[in-house]
Scaffold this motif. Structure first.
Motif, PDB file in Angstrom:
ATOM      1  N   ASP A   1      52.657  30.076  14.459  1.00 18.25           N
ATOM      2  CA  ASP A   1      51.759  29.322  13.576  1.00 18.25           C
ATOM      3  C   ASP A   1      52.088  27.830  13.616  1.00 18.25           C
ATOM      4  O   ASP A   1      52.965  27.382  14.364  1.00 18.25           O
ATOM      5  N   ASN A   2      51.377  27.050  12.798  1.00 12.98           N
ATOM      6  CA  ASN A   2      51.538  25.595  12.810  1.00 12.98           C
ATOM      7  C   ASN A   2      52.921  25.146  12.364  1.00 12.98           C
ATOM      8  O   ASN A   2      53.362  24.043  12.689  1.00 12.98           O
ATOM      9  N   MET A   3      53.621  25.961  11.582  1.00 13.08           N
ATOM     10  CA  MET A   3      54.943  25.611  11.080  1.00 13.08           C
ATOM     11  C   MET A   3      56.046  26.007  12.055  1.00 13.08           C
ATOM     12  O   MET A   3      57.225  25.775  11.789  1.00 13.08           O
ATOM     13  N   GLY A   4      55.668  26.617  13.159  1.00 10.32           N
ATOM     14  CA  GLY A   4      56.653  27.038  14.145  1.00 10.32           C
ATOM     15  C   GLY A   4      57.212  28.419  13.909  1.00 10.32           C
ATOM     16  O   GLY A   4      58.066  28.895  14.668  1.00 10.32           O
ATOM     17  N   ASP A   5      56.755  29.085  12.851  1.00 10.65           N
ATOM     18  CA  ASP A   5      57.180  30.461  12.621  1.00 10.65           C
ATOM     19  C   ASP A   5      56.414  31.387  13.560  1.00 10.65           C
ATOM     20  O   ASP A   5      55.239  31.151  13.866  1.00 10.65           O
ATOM     21  N   TYR A   6      57.070  32.454  14.006  1.00 16.51           N
ATOM     22  CA  TYR A   6      56.409  33.328  14.976  1.00 16.51           C
ATOM     23  C   TYR A   6      56.812  34.782  14.746  1.00 16.51           C
ATOM     24  O   TYR A   6      57.797  35.083  14.054  1.00 16.51           O
ATOM     25  N   THR A   7      56.015  35.649  15.343  1.00 13.19           N
ATOM     26  CA  THR A   7      56.353  37.063  15.392  1.00 13.19           C
ATOM     27  C   THR A   7      56.011  37.571  16.783  1.00 13.19           C
ATOM     28  O   THR A   7      55.200  36.963  17.501  1.00 13.19           O
ATOM     29  N   GLU A   8      56.623  38.686  17.180  1.00 17.06           N
ATOM     30  CA  GLU A   8      56.446  39.208  18.530  1.00 17.06           C
ATOM     31  C   GLU A   8      56.133  40.698  18.503  1.00 17.06           C
ATOM     32  O   GLU A   8      56.500  41.405  17.560  1.00 17.06           O
ATOM     33  N   THR A   9      55.446  41.130  19.552  1.00 12.89           N
ATOM     34  CA  THR A   9      55.254  42.547  19.803  1.00 12.89           C
ATOM     35  C   THR A   9      55.360  42.774  21.300  1.00 12.89           C
ATOM     36  O   THR A   9      55.054  41.876  22.097  1.00 12.89           O
ATOM     37  N   LYS A  10      55.799  43.942  21.682  1.00 12.86           N
ATOM     38  CA  LYS A  10      55.995  44.247  23.097  1.00 12.86           C
ATOM     39  C   LYS A  10      55.260  45.525  23.469  1.00 12.86           C
ATOM     40  O   LYS A  10      55.059  46.404  22.640  1.00 12.86           O
ATOM     41  N   PHE A  11      54.824  45.586  24.732  1.00 12.90           N
ATOM     42  CA  PHE A  11      54.247  46.824  25.251  1.00 12.90           C
ATOM     43  C   PHE A  11      54.628  46.964  26.720  1.00 12.90           C
ATOM     44  O   PHE A  11      54.938  45.975  27.399  1.00 12.90           O
ATOM     45  N   GLY A  12      54.636  48.183  27.194  1.00  8.96           N
ATOM     46  CA  GLY A  12      55.042  48.463  28.563  1.00  8.96           C
ATOM     47  C   GLY A  12      53.869  48.477  29.532  1.00  8.96           C
ATOM     48  O   GLY A  12      52.746  48.840  29.175  1.00  8.96           O
ATOM     49  N   VAL A  13      54.132  48.069  30.756  1.00  7.35           N
ATOM     50  CA  VAL A  13      53.146  48.135  31.843  1.00  7.35           C
ATOM     51  C   VAL A  13      53.801  48.843  33.024  1.00  7.35           C
ATOM     52  O   VAL A  13      54.887  48.450  33.460  1.00  7.35           O
ATOM     53  N   GLU A  14      53.138  49.876  33.512  1.00  2.19           N
ATOM     54  CA  GLU A  14      53.601  50.569  34.712  1.00  2.19           C
ATOM     55  C   GLU A  14      52.541  50.412  35.794  1.00  2.19           C
ATOM     56  O   GLU A  14      51.365  50.719  35.572  1.00  2.19           O
ATOM     57  N   VAL A  15      52.949  49.896  36.934  1.00  2.00           N
ATOM     58  CA  VAL A  15      52.047  49.749  38.072  1.00  2.00           C
ATOM     59  C   VAL A  15      52.443  50.782  39.113  1.00  2.00           C
ATOM     60  O   VAL A  15      53.523  50.712  39.695  1.00  2.00           O
ATOM     61  N   LYS A  16      51.552  51.752  39.312  1.00  4.39           N
ATOM     62  CA  LYS A  16      51.839  52.838  40.245  1.00  4.39           C
ATOM     63  C   LYS A  16      51.359  52.466  41.641  1.00  4.39           C
ATOM     64  O   LYS A  16      50.256  51.940  41.802  1.00  4.39           O
ATOM     65  N   PRO A  17      52.169  52.740  42.646  1.00  5.59           N
ATOM     66  CA  PRO A  17      51.671  52.540  44.004  1.00  5.59           C
ATOM     67  C   PRO A  17      50.535  53.515  44.285  1.00  5.59           C
ATOM     68  O   PRO A  17      50.556  54.650  43.804  1.00  5.59           O
ATOM     69  N   PRO A  18      49.490  53.071  45.014  1.00  7.79           N
ATOM     70  CA  PRO A  18      48.404  53.996  45.324  1.00  7.79           C
ATOM     71  C   PRO A  18      48.877  55.068  46.293  1.00  7.79           C
ATOM     72  O   PRO A  18      49.901  54.896  46.965  1.00  7.79           O
ATOM     73  N   TYR A  19      48.115  56.136  46.367  1.00  6.51           N
ATOM     74  CA  TYR A  19      48.455  57.155  47.347  1.00  6.51           C
ATOM     75  C   TYR A  19      48.394  56.537  48.742  1.00  6.51           C
ATOM     76  O   TYR A  19      49.272  56.739  49.565  1.00  6.51           O
ATOM     77  N   LEU A  20      47.357  55.745  48.973  1.00  5.24           N
ATOM     78  CA  LEU A  20      47.266  54.982  50.213  1.00  5.24           C
ATOM     79  C   LEU A  20      46.298  53.823  50.008  1.00  5.24           C
ATOM     80  O   LEU A  20      45.180  54.015  49.537  1.00  5.24           O
ATOM     81  N   ARG A  21      46.751  52.620  50.340  1.00  2.97           N
ATOM     82  CA  ARG A  21      45.844  51.475  50.355  1.00  2.97           C
ATOM     83  C   ARG A  21      45.759  50.944  51.778  1.00  2.97           C
ATOM     84  O   ARG A  21      46.782  50.787  52.446  1.00  2.97           O
ATOM     85  N   PHE A  22      44.531  50.689  52.234  1.00  3.53           N
ATOM     86  CA  PHE A  22      44.371  50.136  53.570  1.00  3.53           C
ATOM     87  C   PHE A  22      43.280  49.074  53.570  1.00  3.53           C
ATOM     88  O   PHE A  22      42.440  49.003  52.663  1.00  3.53           O
ATOM     89  N   ALA A  23      43.341  48.203  54.563  1.00  4.94           N
ATOM     90  CA  ALA A  23      42.360  47.131  54.719  1.00  4.94           C
ATOM     91  C   ALA A  23      41.563  47.362  55.984  1.00  4.94           C
ATOM     92  O   ALA A  23      42.085  47.908  56.969  1.00  4.94           O
ATOM     93  N   VAL A  24      40.291  46.945  55.952  1.00  4.19           N
ATOM     94  CA  VAL A  24      39.430  47.073  57.125  1.00  4.19           C
ATOM     95  C   VAL A  24      38.821  45.713  57.457  1.00  4.19           C
ATOM     96  O   VAL A  24      38.194  45.070  56.615  1.00  4.19           O
ATOM     97  N   ILE A  25      39.039  45.291  58.692  1.00  3.51           N
ATOM     98  CA  ILE A  25      38.363  44.120  59.271  1.00  3.51           C
ATOM     99  C   ILE A  25      37.492  44.638  60.402  1.00  3.51           C
ATOM    100  O   ILE A  25      37.928  45.470  61.196  1.00  3.51           O
ATOM    101  N   SER A  26      36.276  44.139  60.479  1.00  2.00           N
ATOM    102  CA  SER A  26      35.404  44.562  61.577  1.00  2.00           C
ATOM    103  C   SER A  26      34.890  43.340  62.339  1.00  2.00           C
ATOM    104  O   SER A  26      34.686  42.270  61.759  1.00  2.00           O
ATOM    105  N   ASP A  27      34.729  43.522  63.630  1.00  2.00           N
ATOM    106  CA  ASP A  27      34.095  42.523  64.498  1.00  2.00           C
ATOM    107  C   ASP A  27      34.699  41.125  64.356  1.00  2.00           C
ATOM    108  O   ASP A  27      33.997  40.154  64.079  1.00  2.00           O
ATOM    109  N   PRO A  28      36.017  40.992  64.574  1.00  2.00           N
ATOM    110  CA  PRO A  28      36.598  39.645  64.517  1.00  2.00           C
ATOM    111  C   PRO A  28      36.223  38.768  65.711  1.00  2.00           C
ATOM    112  O   PRO A  28      36.291  37.541  65.623  1.00  2.00           O
ATOM    113  N   HIS A  29      35.853  39.385  66.848  1.00  2.00           N
ATOM    114  CA  HIS A  29      35.381  38.628  68.018  1.00  2.00           C
ATOM    115  C   HIS A  29      36.296  37.441  68.321  1.00  2.00           C
ATOM    116  O   HIS A  29      35.821  36.321  68.563  1.00  2.00           O
TER     117      HIS A  29
END
Length: 531
Positions: free
Chosen positions: A99-127
């Motif tokens: 707040d304006n007086m510099g007083d604060y409060t906090e809260t926390k939460f967790g984040v889990e990032v799961k690797p995909p089963y498979l991620r791939f990229a496709v480029i076509s016709d780079p010529h």
């Protein structure tokens, strides 16, 4: 004196306590729940309204901090928390309201990032065109661009930088180059492309290549300077296998089956996932008079080989994803009639066979368009075709695909300009569009005049309309209603003509109306399934 000092001390304490009592510390009203994300989400937005409140009614400054920045980064935009993907793992995000007086409060939460089963990229016709083949840009190269509107002269920038962008921003396990790797199959361009792909594999991506119709035994391989076009060495089928040994033709390391009748092969980049790379090209009869053959096909022997791989996948309960340079299904009604070289030979029957085998998706290129279309066999089996536009043509796209643990396949499109030198990206995209329109207008003008007999002022009007349709068709998600008024009038004028002129109008009208499904940029193929 002592009494006076005592009274002053009590007074100070009183006013100090009163100040703290009057300024309430912010409250946590609705703490965020822990969240789970699949790697590939890129950004996740969270509305911050309602998490904190302040009884004093003061505005609150909210900050966010991730305790594992190698997993996600955080920033605040307005009333939203932006969570940006960096890797996979778990972290805690701390939200602080001050707040304006510099007083604060906090809260926390967790984040889990799961690797995909498979991620791939496709480029076509780079010529890709090796810089040694490009002298002064003049009529020789411009004539090539008028037949095939691609940014050949910038390929040495666009191709390697795109691959670096993909690696640093999306971290795919696999990168697939889906045909027409080079400008007309010159040896120099292939050698340079191999060098680029060697560097790509050092960025923790396994690269697989699919041959295109211009890559092998192409007698149009040339060096261009001014008005001069000089033939240079091309490559044979065997030389192709030798050059791309580490990108699909090493049986002992990265593939488990190769078709003896073509350059097709199968690999298992992730346990449980078979990728079938199909060679759909006809290059055996090329010669100086017929430099390359744009008409694709799948040999009967290759089709039997595909059936054997799918049968093996069924026995071993694998998921199957297929790739091919040539197209299998129409991107607009009548495409097979108006552009006979766009689809493989006997496309409907081949599509029926692949769909009835149980193949759910095939990635294609060749036609330089962003398109997603479907084919359903008479037996009711469906195969989805994901066509990726040419990397060297507006909008310079590539695909990022995530096969999730629930077997849904998520397809997202990104463009080179999205990651190109920050604010310069928009300028690059506009220049790419202008380059495409400049040369596509010559290409389509020739088709309208020679194939459909359009002449005079109607040819000018029709060419302008067709160029706008071509831009829309290349980008994907085309809607005729979004064409400018002059283009819509031009299509109507052609349709009002007779014979082939009318046919030209019908063709453009169909090109401007996307077939179902009406999403060429982002799409999800549900439940690829395992057998």
């Amino acid at each position: 004196m002592r009494l006076l000092l005592f009274c002053l001390l009590i007074s100070c304490l009183f006013f100090s306590c009163q100040k703290n009592e009057l300024n309430y510390i912010p409250d946590v009203i609705s703490p965020p729940e822990n969240i789970k994300l699949n790697q590939g989400f890129v950004e996740q937005r969270m509305n911050l309204e309602g998490i904190f409140s302040d009884q004093d009614g003061e505005p609150l400054q909210i900050s966010a901090l991730s305790n594992a920045i190698e997993v996600v980064a955080t920033r605040i935009e307005g009333k939203e928390l932006i969570i940006s993907e960096k890797g996979n793992g778990t972290t805690k995000i701390t939200l602080r309201a001050t707040d304006n007086m510099g007083d604060y409060t906090e809260t926390k939460f967790g984040v889990e990032v799961k690797p995909p089963y498979l991620r791939f990229a496709v480029i076509s016709d780079p010529h890709f065109m090796d810089p040694s083949l490009l002298g002064q840009v003049g009529t020789a190269l411009i004539n090539e661009k008028n037949k095939n509107p691609l940014m050949f002269e910038q390929s040495h920038v666009i191709v390697p930088q795109t691959i670096e962008m993909i690696a640093s921003n999306f971290h795919p396990k696999v990168l697939i180059i889906n045909g027409d790797l080079t400008k007309d199959g010159s040896l120099a361009s292939h050698q340079a492309m191999v060098g680029i792909l060697d560097k790509a594999q050092k960025l923790d991506m396994q690269v697989y290549v699919v041959p295109g119709c211009r890559d092998i035994n192409n007698y149009n391989a040339s060096r261009y300077s001014g008005s001069n076009k000089v033939s240079v060495p091309n490559i044979t089928q065997e030389k192709y296998k030798t050059l791309y040994h580490n990108f699909g033709y090493n049986d002992d390391k990265i593939t488990f089956s190769q078709d003896l009748s073509s350059l097709s092969y199968a690999c298992e980049p992730q346990k449980g996932v078979y990728m079938i790379m199909i060679d759909s090209n006809s290059f055996e009869g090329n010669n100086a008079s017929n430099p390359y053959n744009e008409k694709s096909r799948i040999k009967p022997e290759t089709l039997k080989w595909i059936e054997s791989i799918v049968s093996q996948a069924k026995d071993e309960r694998k998921t199957v994803i297929t790739f091919m340079h040539g197209a299998l299904a129409e991107s607009f009604t009548g495409e097979a009639t108006h552009f006979t070289n766009n689809l493989i030979d006997d496309a409907d029957n081949i599509a029926n066979t692949l769909a009835n085998l149980g193949i759910k998706v095939i990635f294609t290129g060749h036609n330089h368009i962003q398109d997603i279309s479907e084919h359903t066999s008479p037996e009711g089996n469906r195969i989805t075709q994901i066509s990726t536009g040419a990397l060297l043509a507006y909008p310079n796209p590539f695909r990022i695909i995530t096969l999730k643990t629930d077997q849904n396949l998520s397809i997202k499109t990104h463009n080179f300009s999205d990651f190109y030198q920050g604010s310069q990206g928009a300028l690059f995209l506009e220049r790419a569009k202008d380059d495409f329109k400049k040369h596509y207008s010559v290409y389509i003008n020739n088709i309208l005049s020679k194939n459909y007999g359009v002449t005079g002022s109607l040819l000018t009007i029709g060419t302008n309309a067709a160029t706008e349709v071509g831009v829309m068709h290349a980008y994907g998600d085309e809607k005729k209603s979004e064409l400018d008024e002059n283009s819509q009038i031009g299509i109507i004028m052609l349709q009002d003509g007779k014979g082939k002129i009318h046919d030209a109008g019908v063709m453009l009208n169909n090109m401007a109306n996307d077939l179902f499904p009406r999403s060429d940029v982002e799409y999800s193929v549900p439940k690829l399934g395992v057998w």
